[in-house]
Structure formats: C-alpha cells, structure tokens
Enzyme design. Structure first.
Site, PDB file in Angstrom:
ATOM      1  N   SER A   1      -1.824 -55.991  25.640  1.00 28.61           N
ATOM      2  CA  SER A   1      -2.680 -56.263  26.698  1.00 28.61           C
ATOM      3  C   SER A   1      -1.920 -56.864  27.858  1.00 28.61           C
ATOM      4  CB  SER A   1      -3.782 -57.212  26.115  1.00 28.61           C
ATOM      5  OG  SER A   1      -4.435 -56.073  25.209  1.00 28.61           O
TER       6      SER A   1
ATOM      7  N   LYS B   1      -4.751 -68.005  25.158  1.00 28.81           N
ATOM      8  CA  LYS B   1      -4.138 -67.188  26.213  1.00 28.81           C
ATOM      9  C   LYS B   1      -5.251 -67.124  27.123  1.00 28.81           C
ATOM     10  CE  LYS B   1      -2.946 -63.604  22.997  1.00 28.81           C
ATOM     11  NZ  LYS B   1      -3.016 -62.179  22.436  1.00 28.81           N
TER      12      LYS B   1
ATOM     13  N   ARG C   1       2.839 -54.229  15.375  1.00 31.97           N
ATOM     14  CA  ARG C   1       3.790 -53.161  16.273  1.00 31.97           C
ATOM     15  C   ARG C   1       4.985 -53.140  15.640  1.00 31.97           C
ATOM     16  NH1 ARG C   1       1.337 -55.857  21.533  1.00 31.97           N
ATOM     17  NH2 ARG C   1       2.068 -57.790  20.222  1.00 31.97           N
TER      18      ARG C   1
ATOM     19  N   HIS D   1      -5.301 -50.581  20.626  1.00 30.23           N
ATOM     20  CA  HIS D   1      -6.415 -51.235  19.797  1.00 30.23           C
ATOM     21  C   HIS D   1      -7.149 -49.991  19.391  1.00 30.23           C
ATOM     22  CE1 HIS D   1      -5.813 -54.665  22.505  1.00 30.23           C
ATOM     23  NE2 HIS D   1      -5.329 -54.932  21.534  1.00 30.23           N
TER      24      HIS D   1
END
Length: 169
Positions: free
Chosen positions: A133, A46, A95, A22
């Site tokens: 994460s 989440k 990504r 990040h």
C-alpha cells in the site's frame, strides 16, 4: 466469548489502500477457509490517507459479490477482536523474508494471548511480491499510473484523493 470456528479467519490490516496483492491473498485464503473477515484496523502507527470509513467502504465495494467475505472495522487488540468474532484463525500474508520477523513476533504474542487462535501464513503470489500500500500511495502521490495494482473502485478513489491533496496525504 463466542466458540472459535476453525473455518472462519480474520485477515487484519489497514488496507490504505487495498491492493491486488491483498485481493489475491484473500482469494487464496478462501481455498482454506469457508469465510474471511477483512478486519480494517482503526488504530495504526501508520499515517493513513483514507479515513477508516473510506477504507471500509472501498473494501466492501471490491468484495460486494463475494458473500464469504465480511468487511468491518475494528479497534483495539487484534486477538480480542478475533476471539469476539469467533474466528479460529488469523490470516497473514508474507511477501519476503523481511516480513517474516515482524509477523512471527506478532503471531507469537497472539499465541501467548490465546492458544485457541491459529495464525496462518500464506505467501504472496510472485506477481505481487513487490507490491505494498505504501508503494502504491507513493507512486500515486507523484502522478504515476497505479492501474492494475489496485481494484478499480480503489483506483477511482485513489485518483480522486490525490487530485485534491496537492502533494500531501
């Protein structure tokens, strides 16, 4: 509604926790935008380990010395937040190809909701392509070393959090 500033971007996410990936994306985003608002999402499907206040506090600590980065929480539709902030762009990181389909759908929906806001995608540095994460939390949960994968203030809070969790987030 505020006039949209094309040099202001919102980088939204849960940031649970904020990773070096990040941070890298934000640093690169500052080469494109004058200022970036790190929008820490309250609502998320989440399960988070850190509260909204903890996530905001960690991000503010990390970017304490960078006046071009504003860290604040938000709730509700992202596009409403972006328009209310007066930002002209949403910054997103990719990504791998697997990220693209979801991000593309979200960008198209945001575009439908407001044609005044652009979505800008930046590729993650190769160094952080595997990092998320979720992976950081999983490794930390099982006692693995995540030093170097998250900024130091985050590492301290992550280690403290997992030391008291007894295997659950």
């Amino acid at each position: 509604m505020a006039e949209q500033d094309p040099r202001l971007a919102v980088y939204p996410g849960t940031f649970d926790p904020l990773t070096r990936g990040h941070v890298s994306l934000i640093s690169r985003g500052l080469k494109v935008f004058d200022r970036i608002v790190l929008g820490v999402a309250k609502s998320t499907p989440k399960k988070t380990c850190f509260t909204l206040d903890e996530r905001v506090e960690m991000a503010r600590e990390v970017f304490l010395d960078e006046p071009r980065i504003i860290v604040e929480p938000f709730d509700g539709l992202l596009i409403d937040y972006v328009l209310g902030r007066g930002a002209g762009a949403i910054l997103r990181g990719l990504r791998a190809v697997s990220d693209f389909e979801y991000e593309f759908q979200m960008a198209l929906m945001n575009r439908r909701l407001s044609r005044d806001v652009q979505t800008v995608f930046l590729m993650t540095d190769y160094k952080w392509m595997y990092l998320s994460s979720t992976i950081v939390k999983e490794v930390a949960l099982h006692g693995g070393n995540v030093k170097g994968l998250v900024p130091e203030p985050v590492l301290l809070k992550l280690n403290a959090k997992y030391a008291t969790l007894n295997g659950d987030c």
